[in-house]
Design a protein around this motif. Structure first.
Motif, PDB file in Angstrom:
ATOM      1  N   ARG A 182       0.833  -1.200   0.000  1.00 32.85           N
ATOM      2  CA  ARG A 182       0.000   0.000   0.000  1.00 32.85           C
ATOM      3  C   ARG A 182       0.865   1.246   0.000  1.00 32.85           C
ATOM      4  NH1 ARG A 182      -5.031   0.006   1.930  1.00 32.85           N
ATOM      5  NH2 ARG A 182      -4.930   2.151   1.143  1.00 32.85           N
ATOM      6  N   GLN A 183       0.264   2.375  -0.383  1.00 31.74           N
ATOM      7  CA  GLN A 183       0.981   3.639  -0.374  1.00 31.74           C
ATOM      8  C   GLN A 183       1.247   4.073   1.066  1.00 31.74           C
ATOM      9  OE1 GLN A 183      -2.179   3.370  -0.584  1.00 31.74           O
ATOM     10  NE2 GLN A 183      -3.255   5.198   0.135  1.00 31.74           N
ATOM     11  N   ASN A 184       2.236   4.932   1.263  1.00 35.81           N
ATOM     12  CA  ASN A 184       2.706   5.226   2.618  1.00 35.81           C
ATOM     13  C   ASN A 184       1.746   6.049   3.464  1.00 35.81           C
ATOM     14  OD1 ASN A 184       3.051   7.792   1.520  1.00 35.81           O
ATOM     15  ND2 ASN A 184       5.277   7.671   1.453  1.00 35.81           N
ATOM     16  N   GLY A 185       0.658   6.564   2.888  1.00 37.26           N
ATOM     17  CA  GLY A 185      -0.332   7.275   3.693  1.00 37.26           C
ATOM     18  C   GLY A 185      -1.391   6.347   4.271  1.00 37.26           C
ATOM     19  N   SER A 186      -1.273   5.073   3.958  1.00 35.95           N
ATOM     20  CA  SER A 186      -2.276   4.099   4.380  1.00 35.95           C
ATOM     21  C   SER A 186      -2.011   3.589   5.789  1.00 35.95           C
ATOM     22  CB  SER A 186      -2.260   2.922   3.392  1.00 35.95           C
ATOM     23  OG  SER A 186      -2.844   1.767   3.937  1.00 35.95           O
ATOM     24  N   GLY A 187      -3.087   3.397   6.554  1.00 38.61           N
ATOM     25  CA  GLY A 187      -2.954   2.792   7.871  1.00 38.61           C
ATOM     26  C   GLY A 187      -2.524   1.343   7.778  1.00 38.61           C
ATOM     27  N   THR A 188      -2.928   0.664   6.713  1.00 34.56           N
ATOM     28  CA  THR A 188      -2.520  -0.727   6.478  1.00 34.56           C
ATOM     29  C   THR A 188      -1.010  -0.804   6.264  1.00 34.56           C
ATOM     30  OG1 THR A 188      -4.663  -1.265   5.522  1.00 34.56           O
ATOM     31  CG2 THR A 188      -2.840  -2.715   4.966  1.00 34.56           C
ATOM     32  N   TYR A 189      -0.464   0.131   5.509  1.00 37.14           N
ATOM     33  CA  TYR A 189       0.986   0.232   5.279  1.00 37.14           C
ATOM     34  C   TYR A 189       1.715   0.378   6.609  1.00 37.14           C
ATOM     35  CZ  TYR A 189       5.323   2.648   3.761  1.00 37.14           C
ATOM     36  OH  TYR A 189       6.627   3.043   3.566  1.00 37.14           O
ATOM     37  N   SER A 190       1.238   1.279   7.465  1.00 35.64           N
ATOM     38  CA  SER A 190       1.894   1.526   8.748  1.00 35.64           C
ATOM     39  C   SER A 190       1.771   0.333   9.691  1.00 35.64           C
ATOM     40  CB  SER A 190       1.282   2.770   9.408  1.00 35.64           C
ATOM     41  OG  SER A 190       1.452   3.917   8.607  1.00 35.64           O
ATOM     42  N   PHE A 191       0.580  -0.276   9.724  1.00 33.88           N
ATOM     43  CA  PHE A 191       0.369  -1.429  10.611  1.00 33.88           C
ATOM     44  C   PHE A 191       1.246  -2.602  10.207  1.00 33.88           C
ATOM     45  CE2 PHE A 191      -1.809  -5.466  11.454  1.00 33.88           C
ATOM     46  CZ  PHE A 191      -1.856  -5.422  12.836  1.00 33.88           C
ATOM     47  N   PHE A 192       1.311  -2.901   8.930  1.00 33.91           N
ATOM     48  CA  PHE A 192       2.115  -4.028   8.450  1.00 33.91           C
ATOM     49  C   PHE A 192       3.596  -3.797   8.760  1.00 33.91           C
ATOM     50  CE2 PHE A 192       4.439  -6.482   5.267  1.00 33.91           C
ATOM     51  CZ  PHE A 192       3.781  -7.713   5.297  1.00 33.91           C
ATOM     52  N   ARG A 193       4.066  -2.582   8.538  1.00 31.27           N
ATOM     53  CA  ARG A 193       5.477  -2.283   8.806  1.00 31.27           C
ATOM     54  C   ARG A 193       5.818  -2.490  10.277  1.00 31.27           C
ATOM     55  NH1 ARG A 193       7.478   3.675   7.637  1.00 31.27           N
ATOM     56  NH2 ARG A 193       5.986   4.046   9.326  1.00 31.27           N
ATOM     57  N   GLU A 194       4.980  -1.981  11.159  1.00 32.24           N
ATOM     58  CA  GLU A 194       5.277  -2.110  12.585  1.00 32.24           C
ATOM     59  C   GLU A 194       5.140  -3.550  13.064  1.00 32.24           C
ATOM     60  OE1 GLU A 194       3.675  -0.287  16.832  1.00 32.24           O
ATOM     61  OE2 GLU A 194       3.617   0.928  15.008  1.00 32.24           O
ATOM     62  N   ALA A 195       4.090  -4.264  12.592  1.00 35.85           N
ATOM     63  CA  ALA A 195       3.836  -5.626  13.063  1.00 35.85           C
ATOM     64  C   ALA A 195       4.810  -6.641  12.492  1.00 35.85           C
ATOM     65  CB  ALA A 195       2.404  -6.033  12.709  1.00 35.85           C
ATOM     66  N   VAL A 196       5.275  -6.400  11.274  1.00 37.75           N
ATOM     67  CA  VAL A 196       6.144  -7.373  10.600  1.00 37.75           C
ATOM     68  C   VAL A 196       7.614  -6.958  10.633  1.00 37.75           C
ATOM     69  CG1 VAL A 196       6.650  -8.499   8.385  1.00 37.75           C
ATOM     70  CG2 VAL A 196       4.275  -8.162   9.104  1.00 37.75           C
ATOM     71  N   LEU A 197       7.900  -5.698  10.351  1.00 39.34           N
ATOM     72  CA  LEU A 197       9.286  -5.237  10.254  1.00 39.34           C
ATOM     73  C   LEU A 197       9.811  -4.651  11.556  1.00 39.34           C
ATOM     74  CD1 LEU A 197       9.108  -3.442   6.772  1.00 39.34           C
ATOM     75  CD2 LEU A 197       9.562  -5.855   7.279  1.00 39.34           C
ATOM     76  N   GLY A 198       8.927  -4.228  12.448  1.00 35.86           N
ATOM     77  CA  GLY A 198       9.357  -3.568  13.669  1.00 35.86           C
ATOM     78  C   GLY A 198       9.449  -2.066  13.459  1.00 35.86           C
ATOM     79  N   LYS A 199       9.581  -1.335  14.544  1.00 35.71           N
ATOM     80  CA  LYS A 199       9.547   0.125  14.468  1.00 35.71           C
ATOM     81  C   LYS A 199      10.793   0.733  13.826  1.00 35.71           C
ATOM     82  CE  LYS A 199       6.484   0.739  18.458  1.00 35.71           C
ATOM     83  NZ  LYS A 199       6.287   1.384  19.766  1.00 35.71           N
ATOM     84  N   LYS A 200      11.916   0.000  13.848  1.00 32.00           N
ATOM     85  CA  LYS A 200      13.181   0.585  13.368  1.00 32.00           C
ATOM     86  C   LYS A 200      13.529   0.198  11.933  1.00 32.00           C
ATOM     87  CE  LYS A 200      15.268   0.916  17.959  1.00 32.00           C
ATOM     88  NZ  LYS A 200      16.439   0.571  18.817  1.00 32.00           N
ATOM     89  N   ARG A 201      12.884  -0.834  11.407  1.00 35.50           N
ATOM     90  CA  ARG A 201      13.202  -1.303  10.065  1.00 35.50           C
ATOM     91  C   ARG A 201      12.203  -0.751   9.058  1.00 35.50           C
ATOM     92  NH1 ARG A 201      14.079  -7.739   8.499  1.00 35.50           N
ATOM     93  NH2 ARG A 201      15.212  -7.401   6.539  1.00 35.50           N
ATOM     94  N   ASP A 202      12.667  -0.443   7.871  1.00 36.97           N
ATOM     95  CA  ASP A 202      11.785   0.116   6.849  1.00 36.97           C
ATOM     96  C   ASP A 202      11.598  -0.889   5.716  1.00 36.97           C
ATOM     97  OD1 ASP A 202      10.139   1.899   5.595  1.00 36.97           O
ATOM     98  OD2 ASP A 202      11.562   3.567   5.664  1.00 36.97           O
ATOM     99  N   TYR A 203      10.684  -0.549   4.818  1.00 38.86           N
ATOM    100  CA  TYR A 203      10.439  -1.379   3.647  1.00 38.86           C
ATOM    101  C   TYR A 203      11.628  -1.300   2.682  1.00 38.86           C
ATOM    102  CZ  TYR A 203       5.411  -1.773   4.729  1.00 38.86           C
ATOM    103  OH  TYR A 203       4.201  -2.053   5.305  1.00 38.86           O
ATOM    104  N   LYS A 204      11.860  -2.383   1.954  1.00 39.86           N
ATOM    105  CA  LYS A 204      12.836  -2.348   0.877  1.00 39.86           C
ATOM    106  C   LYS A 204      12.210  -1.653  -0.331  1.00 39.86           C
ATOM    107  CE  LYS A 204      13.360  -6.828   0.245  1.00 39.86           C
ATOM    108  NZ  LYS A 204      13.657  -8.181  -0.302  1.00 39.86           N
ATOM    109  N   LEU A 205      13.046  -1.134  -1.207  1.00 39.27           N
ATOM    110  CA  LEU A 205      12.569  -0.497  -2.427  1.00 39.27           C
ATOM    111  C   LEU A 205      12.125  -1.552  -3.434  1.00 39.27           C
ATOM    112  CD1 LEU A 205      15.315   2.256  -2.858  1.00 39.27           C
ATOM    113  CD2 LEU A 205      13.041   2.499  -1.838  1.00 39.27           C
ATOM    114  N   GLY A 206      11.252  -1.150  -4.329  1.00 43.51           N
ATOM    115  CA  GLY A 206      10.875  -2.040  -5.425  1.00 43.51           C
ATOM    116  C   GLY A 206       9.510  -2.685  -5.311  1.00 43.51           C
ATOM    117  N   SER A 207       8.772  -2.423  -4.223  1.00 38.78           N
ATOM    118  CA  SER A 207       7.435  -2.995  -4.108  1.00 38.78           C
ATOM    119  C   SER A 207       6.478  -2.256  -5.040  1.00 38.78           C
ATOM    120  CB  SER A 207       6.932  -2.928  -2.670  1.00 38.78           C
ATOM    121  OG  SER A 207       6.819  -1.580  -2.248  1.00 38.78           O
TER     122      SER A 207
END
Length: 308
Positions: A182-207
């Motif tokens: 999802r685009q970075n303004g989405s709550g789904t984007y933020s929830f997935f990042r925190e729940a799966v990647l953790g608060k300190k890790r970001d998404y990789k490029l290319g999605s």
């Protein structure tokens, strides 16, 4: 409002007759149209409730609005999507009554809201629950995946880039995993990042980022190499929702109503509506109806998890 128009018509008569003037009345009933805006007047028969925000919740919000109007035709809930961040920003600027969100408001958003509303803090209302499902195309042989593996697929520096690394062999020569998100303004984007990647890790490029939850599922249905996340209520017959475990090799849990309610599914979250200040009567009544058995029945019918 009723307007009476009088028109004189000159009617031609046979030769030798005089012109005859006739006055007729034209009655036109004008139906008042509700003007969109934040907060309708509770005494206005066409009161408007403006609802903005989460794309995850937009289907439920539209269903709520349609069903509520059947018994309250004088109230007009207007529903817009755009993402949780859009709804929250609109609430902060006093441009909507209800902000739908699939994530909690951030500290800076809470501060801005209080500053713009005379020190009054937003109120969070839980109106249901959602499971964030991980989807693949229906013919993909993969049945389960772990949060650890998802982190290595989506996370910056992640090591999993091919389906073969998950033990999957797809037809054709290509093997790379196409990450859909999802685009970075989405709550789904933020929830997935925190729940799966953790608060300190970001998404990789290319999605391949989509603007809506429905768009994610539609793309996965067309792309055999893709994998993506979206609300479980958006599942179609063209995609498969994977079982999910926290650790690699753990027992996979399906994204179902029962598993969200018992807390066993790893990617579940509340569905939220935010308000600020004292609500007009018609807005308060609508919010209470959403939380009632009638409103919660719709949550279940739309594929999400009700409060009770």
């Amino acid at each position: 409002m009723i307007i009476d128009f009088h028109t004189d018509l000159n009617v031609k008569r046979p030769s030798g007759s005089l012109k005859m003037s006739r006055s007729i009345s034209l009655w036109i009933v004008l139906i008042g149209l509700a003007i969109p805006g934040c907060g309708g007047d509770a005494h206005n028969p066409n009161s408007v409730i403006r609802v903005e925000g989460s794309d995850t919740m937009v289907n439920i919000a539209q269903a709520w609005a349609e069903n509520f109007q059947k018994s309250h035709p004088q109230i007009i809930p207007q529903v817009l999507g755009g993402g949780s961040g859009v709804g929250i920003a609109s609430l902060i600027q006093n441009n909507c009554d209800l902000a739908n969100s699939s994530r909690a408001m951030k500290d800076k958003e809470l501060i801005q809201a209080k500053e713009n509303h005379g020190g009054v803090a937003p109120i969070e209302h839980i109106v249901g629950y959602d499971a964030l499902a991980v989807f693949v195309q229906k013919d993909n042989p993969l049945d389960a995946i772990s949060l650890e593996e998802l982190a290595e697929i989506y996370g910056d520096g992640g090591k999993i880039v091919n389906w073969s690394q998950l033990g999957v062999k797809l037809s054709g020569r290509r093997d790379e995993i196409v990450c859909v998100g999802r685009q970075n303004g989405s709550g789904t984007y933020s929830f997935f990042r925190e729940a799966v990647l953790g608060k300190k890790r970001d998404y990789k490029l290319g999605s391949v980022d989509q603007s809506g939850s429905k768009d994610v599922v539609a793309l996965i249905a067309r792309a055999p190499l893709s994998l993506g996340y979206s609300g479980m209520g958006y599942k179609t017959n063209e995609v498969k929702a994977l079982k999910l475990s926290k650790k690699k090799g753990g027992e996979g849990i399906e994204p179902t109503v029962a598993n969200v309610q018992n807390g066993s599914y790893p990617l579940s979250r509340p569905l939220l509506i935010y308000t600020v200040g004292e609500l007009p009567t018609h807005v308060k009544d609508y919010l209470e109806w959403i939380k009632s058995p009638a409103g919660q029945k719709i949550v279940l019918e739309m594929g999400y998890v009700p409060l009770f």
